[in-house]
Write an enzyme that holds these catalytic residues in place. Structure first.
Site, PDB file in Angstrom:
ATOM      1  CB  ALA A 165     -12.636  25.037   3.298  1.00  0.00           C
ATOM      2  CE  LYS A 166      -7.206  18.851   3.512  1.00  0.00           C
ATOM      3  NZ  LYS A 166      -8.016  18.788   4.751  1.00  0.00           N
ATOM      4  NE  ARG A 167     -14.291  26.068  -0.419  1.00  0.00           N
ATOM      5  CZ  ARG A 167     -14.910  25.172   0.349  1.00  0.00           C
ATOM      6  NH1 ARG A 167     -14.328  24.024   0.647  1.00  0.00           N
ATOM      7  NH2 ARG A 167     -16.128  25.403   0.797  1.00  0.00           N
TER       8      ARG A 167
END
Lengths: 295, 295
Positions: free
Chosen positions: A96-98
């Site tokens: 999700a590459k938060r």
């Protein structure tokens, strides 16, 4: 204390090999067999892949974007997929590459790595552009709950040249980051294995860089994208792995399109035939990677 | 073609001033009046803020993390908030800091900036660590649908020092990025105003850097976090603004905690008293910023 993610992952990798199955329900590649892509149909499709992967591979990596397209029902589908996979014994690395500061980062960590996370995952991919301090809330939450994180370090795309590969005081940014992530990774060390669950994302398309990252971060597991459809072979994908008990190990190698959209499956007329195609593609990638780690 | 975001935003900023109201439902600051924080109660709380802001400010900036905590019902709440705000004439800058490659980036763009986006926003914050090419799917989708993006450039937190402020060939990374974003921003130029809807995130805590960014990117609107609770004053917040028709303009200044959790509202015993506290805090921030842009 929960059992460390690094140990949980490597136990499975030692049994099944380093393949991670990417769950990327691209709307434009979605097989006709499952109807039009929607929050419901992508969950059914993913269930079929999970069934084919359970007891055969260590982990899956769902790509959040392809669930978010469908809005809140898509997020419900993602929660269903994570839960189904974990119940089937697969570890879930949520892609999700938060990334954000302070209490906001804590919010993302709670959402995906918290004890009662709404979308419970075993690890979460994290973007470090906002700085090292922004990783702390993720590391704290992960350490407390036996989870991991996978920090973007040297990605598999051409754009890696724009920031990650630039030199600062004679050293490339991805290498500076790898060293800093290595230090922070101490909080996520395993007990039964020497590895840290602070994974570094190191693209298979850059094997030399993966070797450098391994030197800078000797105990961090790698999450390796770019194998298969993105062009890198098995030998490149395990370039950052090291010998342990006569095999190469050091992370997981993700395959998405080559494993979940193989031609034989895409054109199948029944769910059984489709699933046979998926199983065959998984087996093929596993054998390919097995040869590389048996090296 | 849809009307450009830059024009839509600046029309409202010229009417109401540069204040952007941050919708950050921190679970630990959630007012007792609305019950325990949940997907439902944060939506009710946000509705009250939107009602106080509608017809008074240009835009709101919901923080995705604080909705994602609540899982798919939280995403439904976020969709509700975005829809309610847009229906009330407020522009929505969704702070989700997404970023990825190719078709995955396209997925995020579709989810938030697409013609039939599940969670329709006027602009989306984007993280550029993976490289310049990763911005293209966002820019394309935004241009087609009259939307904008806001790219992290020089953030308001101490961690900005770790990557953004580092020197590469004698120039800081945030400045290299600002120049590149400026070029890419041509695709999001307004028609009625000289501004581009490729916004740059430039923290109020670094006014000198904001001035440098303005020189490198003369027509990019700025999204300025860090004003109020994060410590910067109004003069610092508008450091990257320039004179237009006798006023300073050049972007929007976000205020979250100082405007949505003012003490007077937090301790209010009725929704009316709470909303009066919010309205007062909005008015206070607007007057403060108005003084700074009237310079």
């Amino acid at each position: 204390m929960a059992r460390p993610f690094a140990d949980r992952l490597m136990e499975k990798v030692r049994e099944f090999g380093p393949l991670c199955v990417g769950i990327d329900p691209h709307p434009h590649m979605f097989p006709k067999l499952f109807g039009n892509p929607s929050a419901g149909s992508i969950a059914v499709w993913a269930d079929g892949i999970i069934e084919a992967a359970a007891g055969k591979v260590a982990c899956i990596k769902p790509q959040a974007a392809f669930f978010e397209i469908w809005g809140s029902p898509g997020m419900a589908a993602l929660e269903h997929v994570c839960k189904t996979a974990r119940n089937a014994g697969l570890l879930v690395i949520l892609d999700a590459k938060r990334g954000d500061i302070g209490s906001t980062a804590k919010g993302y960590a709670t959402a995906y790595l918290g004890e009662n996370a709404a979308c419970a995952s075993d690890a979460l991919t994290v973007n470090p552009y906002m700085g090292l301090e922004t990783l702390d809330p993720f590391v704290e939450t992960a350490a407390k709950n036996g989870r991991g994180i996978a920090v973007l370090t040297r990605t598999s795309n051409p754009g890696a040249a724009d920031i990650q590969e630039k030199y600062v005081d004679g050293e490339q940014i991805f290498m500076r980051m790898a060293k800093a992530f290595h230090e922070k990774g101490a909080a996520l060390k395993g007990e039964a294995t020497p590895w840290s669950g602070m994974m570094l994302v190191a693209g298979a398309t850059a094997p030399e860089e993966a070797r450098q990252i391994r030197e800078a971060a000797p105990d961090n597991l790698l999450l390796v994208p770019g194998y298969g459809a993105q062009g890198a072979g098995a030998a490149e994908a395990v370039a950052g792995f090291v010998p342990v008990n006569g095999m190469l190990e050091g992370g997981v190698v993700n395959a998405s399109r080559s494993v979940t959209f193989p031609e034989a499956a895409q054109t199948a007329g029944t769910v059984e035939a489709w699933q046979a195609g998926i199983s065959e593609a998984i087996k093929y990638a596993q054998d390919d990677l097995h040869k590389a780690v048996s090296g």
